[in-house]
Design a protein around this motif. Structure first.
Motif, short mmCIF file in Angstrom:
data_model
loop_
_atom_site.label_atom_id
_atom_site.label_comp_id
_atom_site.label_asym_id
_atom_site.label_seq_id
_atom_site.Cartn_x
_atom_site.Cartn_y
_atom_site.Cartn_z
N PHE A 22 10.74 10.70 3.18
CA PHE A 22 10.59 9.63 4.16
C PHE A 22 9.64 10.04 5.28
O PHE A 22 8.96 9.20 5.85
CB PHE A 22 11.95 9.26 4.75
N THR A 23 9.57 11.29 5.59
CA THR A 23 8.66 11.74 6.65
C THR A 23 7.38 12.34 6.08
O THR A 23 6.34 12.27 6.71
CB THR A 23 9.37 12.78 7.55
N GLU A 24 7.44 12.92 4.90
CA GLU A 24 6.27 13.58 4.35
C GLU A 24 5.35 12.62 3.61
O GLU A 24 4.13 12.77 3.64
CB GLU A 24 6.71 14.69 3.40
N LYS A 25 5.90 11.65 2.92
CA LYS A 25 5.10 10.76 2.08
C LYS A 25 4.91 9.37 2.69
O LYS A 25 4.06 8.62 2.22
CB LYS A 25 5.76 10.61 0.70
N LEU A 26 5.69 9.02 3.68
CA LEU A 26 5.62 7.68 4.25
C LEU A 26 4.96 7.69 5.62
O LEU A 26 5.18 8.61 6.42
CB LEU A 26 7.03 7.08 4.39
N ARG A 27 4.17 6.66 5.87
CA ARG A 27 3.64 6.46 7.21
C ARG A 27 4.76 5.98 8.14
O ARG A 27 5.71 5.35 7.69
CB ARG A 27 2.51 5.43 7.19
N GLU A 28 4.62 6.26 9.41
CA GLU A 28 5.65 5.89 10.37
C GLU A 28 5.87 4.38 10.39
O GLU A 28 7.00 3.90 10.50
CB GLU A 28 5.24 6.37 11.77
N ILE A 29 4.79 3.62 10.27
CA ILE A 29 4.89 2.16 10.31
C ILE A 29 5.71 1.63 9.13
O ILE A 29 6.44 0.64 9.27
CB ILE A 29 3.48 1.52 10.33
N ILE A 30 5.62 2.32 7.97
CA ILE A 30 6.39 1.90 6.79
C ILE A 30 7.86 2.26 6.95
O ILE A 30 8.75 1.44 6.67
CB ILE A 30 5.82 2.55 5.51
N LEU A 31 8.14 3.48 7.41
CA LEU A 31 9.52 3.92 7.59
C LEU A 31 10.25 3.01 8.58
O LEU A 31 11.39 2.60 8.35
CB LEU A 31 9.56 5.37 8.06
N GLN A 32 9.58 2.68 9.68
CA GLN A 32 10.20 1.80 10.69
C GLN A 32 10.46 0.42 10.11
O GLN A 32 11.49 -0.20 10.39
CB GLN A 32 9.30 1.71 11.92
#
Length: 690
Positions: free
Chosen positions: A40-50
């Motif tokens: 979730f932190t390594e492969k995803l952009r912050e905007i996607i996780l949020q």
């Protein structure tokens, strides 16, 4: 530094990225991150996780295959008929779709709620998109469709690219999309979004830039449309005031907020502010009629009109729905039979009338001196000068300072009355003169103004064959109604005004020579605003205070860069144009001080076309001045400190310190001071620091 809003930077590793995202998505929706790291932190952009976290909070089903329809065909048709955004965006989308033909992308326009209102693209891709309900009327907000470029860009108000399994709902995983929000050019509210959607194997990094560029073009077109609409509204109001000088005129925007109106009507209607109008029971018939107008579809050609009775005030309200480029621009309301407003507005007993003429320039002081001398006489006055210089204001003030101040002041625009009606309007008519006329006959303007002052604006527009009747009134102090056999005595003081050269019209035979000399007993010329530029700051602040109060806005003043633009502008429309510009700025300003970006484009263009280094020497770079010049200016400026206030001396020293630190880099200094470069140039010039 990579742009966090872009999903892909290369097309060579799309398959690998798709696999990684599918892996991250599966573990996220199951809630059990795999060992060896947190995808979730390594492969995803912050905007996607949020966004995924928002979707979980909204309880969006990650296994969802299609979104829901939010609009029926009828509702969609009605929305498009009334959508200014759709009319502006459609030709831009059509053109973009043409240039993207063969690339495998659909171009989509959504409203502020994420509902698709228009889309265009290749039939093959449209057929595939229908499987997930990517069709007109469908809801693609995050709440309905999970993480997707449309819904996420609307939530974040940022351009967003979403690739394959970055979509929260599984039905969208075969797709990639790039969306840019379309923002209101003045309020920054989301109006909608423009989106490019295709299958993920066709993903391209540049699609986000394309969407952003197209959205910005729509915003620019929308801003120009709003500007045109505002000018159309103000022009309509001015024409209405001239057409119905004895009635109250009110101008509302499409949201039914008052844009312009005689402030003394507030007192007449016993309102503390215009916002109270909609809540006051006496106005409910008017408000209901306005709502009806707002709900009916715009007409292609004619403005819609209606009339409402207001028994509580003993008058009727005539409503005209104004349209500009097929959009509802606002509403013009004319309150009939409230002549008392004119008297309430212009009778001033306790305050010297001349205090209301704003300005300290020699040009306006000379005008005031002339008017003060002539005010206590009854001689005719001819006011000359360009349109918008304040001739009517001066005429009213002459009346207020005269012995006739407790009697009627009546203004009539000779250019606004149809030729065939002017005789009856000016001189009145007897019963039975006209078919359909008032049974009791009608007074003309001269009789209505009996005992007071009649202001004849645009006197040069009076037809030649009617000028002889006006001459008779001036010579004999009597008026002959149409159809009458005997004249009636009148006691009227005449003040006329024109923006034309009457002497030239006399030579050309278009204006009676004897009438010209009867009117031109005292000729007072009103200077154009460009010849009294020292009055611009005081006039601007006067209008700013008035409109800030009228529109209930907390605005403290004008930024110095704004004043600089005002002083460099030629003001072809004179004081009237300045007044309209200030009202425009007050309406659209969101800060405590009016900034250049709050002004109409005609004014803002001055900043782009002006040479900011003018007056600072030949061949200098705009980014800075030489240190030796700065030192020479410092020596000269120190000799002038005795003429400065302590606050100015402090400001000057700080400015010199910053100039020295930056080696006279003006751009850097302006940035440090958080002021516009034009403001910095003015301060440098003020303190003689070239």
């Amino acid at each position: 530094m990579k742009n966090p809003n872009i999903a892909i930077y290369s097309t060579r590793e799309l398959a690998q990225k798709n696999t990684e995202l599918q892996y991250a998505w599966e573990h996220f929706v199951k809630g059990n991150p795999p060992p060896g790291g947190n995808p979730f932190t390594e492969k995803l952009r912050e905007i996607i996780l949020q966004s995924w976290q928002r979707c979980q909070a909204l309880r969006v089903d990650p296994g969802q295959k299609e979104t829901k329809l939010a609009l029926t065909d009828k509702e969609l048709t009605e929305l498009l008929q009334n959508s200014q955004l759709y009319r502006i965006a459609k030709p831009i989308i059509d053109d973009l779709s043409f240039h993207l033909s063969g690339t495998g992308y659909i171009v989509t326009l959504c409203d502020q709620n994420g509902r698709i209102i228009y889309l265009k693209g290749e039939r093959r891709i449209l057929n595939e998109a229908e499987k997930m309900n990517f069709v007109p009327g469908a809801d693609w907000s995050e709440q309905a469709a999970g993480t997707n470029a449309i819904g996420t860009s609307i939530v974040t108000k940022q351009p967003t690219q979403i690739f394959s399994a970055e979509h929260f709902c599984q039905g969208c995983h075969p797709w990639t999309c790039s969306s840019a929000p379309i923002l209101h050019p003045f309020t920054n509210e989301v109006l909608g979004a423009l989106d490019l959607t295709g299958l993920w194997p066709d993903a391209q990094p540049h699609t986000l830039a394309t969407a952003l560029s197209s959205a910005f073009t729509i915003q620019q077109q929308f801003q120009q449309s709003l500007t045109d609409m505002h000018h159309y509204l103000v022009s309509s109001y001015d024409q209405a005031v001239n057409r119905w000088p004895n009635d109250g005129v009110l101008l509302l925007n499409p949201a039914m907020e008052v844009v312009k109106g005689d402030p003394h009507m507030l007192k007449y209607f016993q309102l503390s502010k215009w916002k109270d109008l909609q809540s006051k029971p006496e106005f409910h018939p008017l408000v209901n009629e306005l709502v009806r107008h707002s709900q009916s579809p715009p007409q292609q050609q004619n403005n819609t009109k209606s009339e409402v009775e207001l028994p509580a005030f003993g008058c009727n309200a005539c409503i005209e729905r104004l349209q500009c480029n097929q959009d509802i621009a606002g509403y013009l309301i004319v309150f009939k039979n409230i002549n008392k407003i004119n008297r309430t507005f212009y009778l001033i007993d306790d305050v010297q009338p001349w205090q209301h003429i704003v300005g300290q320039s020699n040009a306006i002081k000379n005008v005031i001196r002339q008017c003060q001398k002539v005010a206590h006489t009854d001689v005719p006055v001819l006011l000359t000068g360009e349109s918008g210089t304040g001739k009517e204001k001066i005429a009213r003030t002459i009346h207020e300072a005269s012995p006739r101040k407790k009697e009627t002041f009546l203004a009539i625009n000779c250019g606004a009355i149809p030729k065939e009606l002017m005789a009856s309007e000016m001189f009145g008519y007897e019963p039975g003169t006209f078919t359909g006329g008032a049974k009791a006959g009608k007074k003309g303007k001269f009789e209505e103004a009996d005992g007071g002052t009649l202001f004849l604006d645009e006197i040069g527009e009076m037809p030649l064959d009617l000028q002889v009747y006006l001459l008779r009134v001036l010579q004999e102090s009597e008026v002959l109604r149409l159809g009458a056999s005997a004249p009636r005595r009148v006691n009227v003081r005449i003040i006329a005004a024109t923006n034309k050269n009457l002497e030239e019209m006399v030579r050309e035979g278009r204006f009676r020579k004897d009438l010209y000399y009867r009117l031109n007993v005292v000729d007072i010329h009103m200077p154009p605003l460009r010849e009294r530029k020292e009055d611009i700051p005081s006039l601007a602040h006067y209008f700013l205070k008035e409109y800030a109060r009228q529109h209930n806005k907390n605005i403290d003043g004008l930024d110095e860069s704004t004043l600089s633009l005002f002083e460099s502008y030629s003001w072809p429309g004179n004081i009237r144009e300045l007044q309209n510009v200030i009202q425009y700025a007050v309406i659209f300003a969101e800060t405590a001080y009016i900034q250049p970006q709050h002004l109409p484009s005609t004014i803002r263009q001055q900043e782009r076309h002006r040479d900011p280094t003018e007056g600072y020497g030949q061949g200098q770079e705009t980014s800075g001045l030489s240190l030796s010049e700065g030192e020479n200016d410092l020596i000269h400026a120190q000799q002038q400190d005795k003429n400065l206030s302590p606050l100015e001396i402090k400001e000057k020293k700080l400015l010199l310190q910053l100039l020295d630190q930056t080696n006279w880099n003006l751009s850097a200094v302006a940035k440090k001071c958080n002021i516009a470069r034009t403001t910095l140039y003015r301060k440098i010039k003020k303190y003689g620091l070239r």
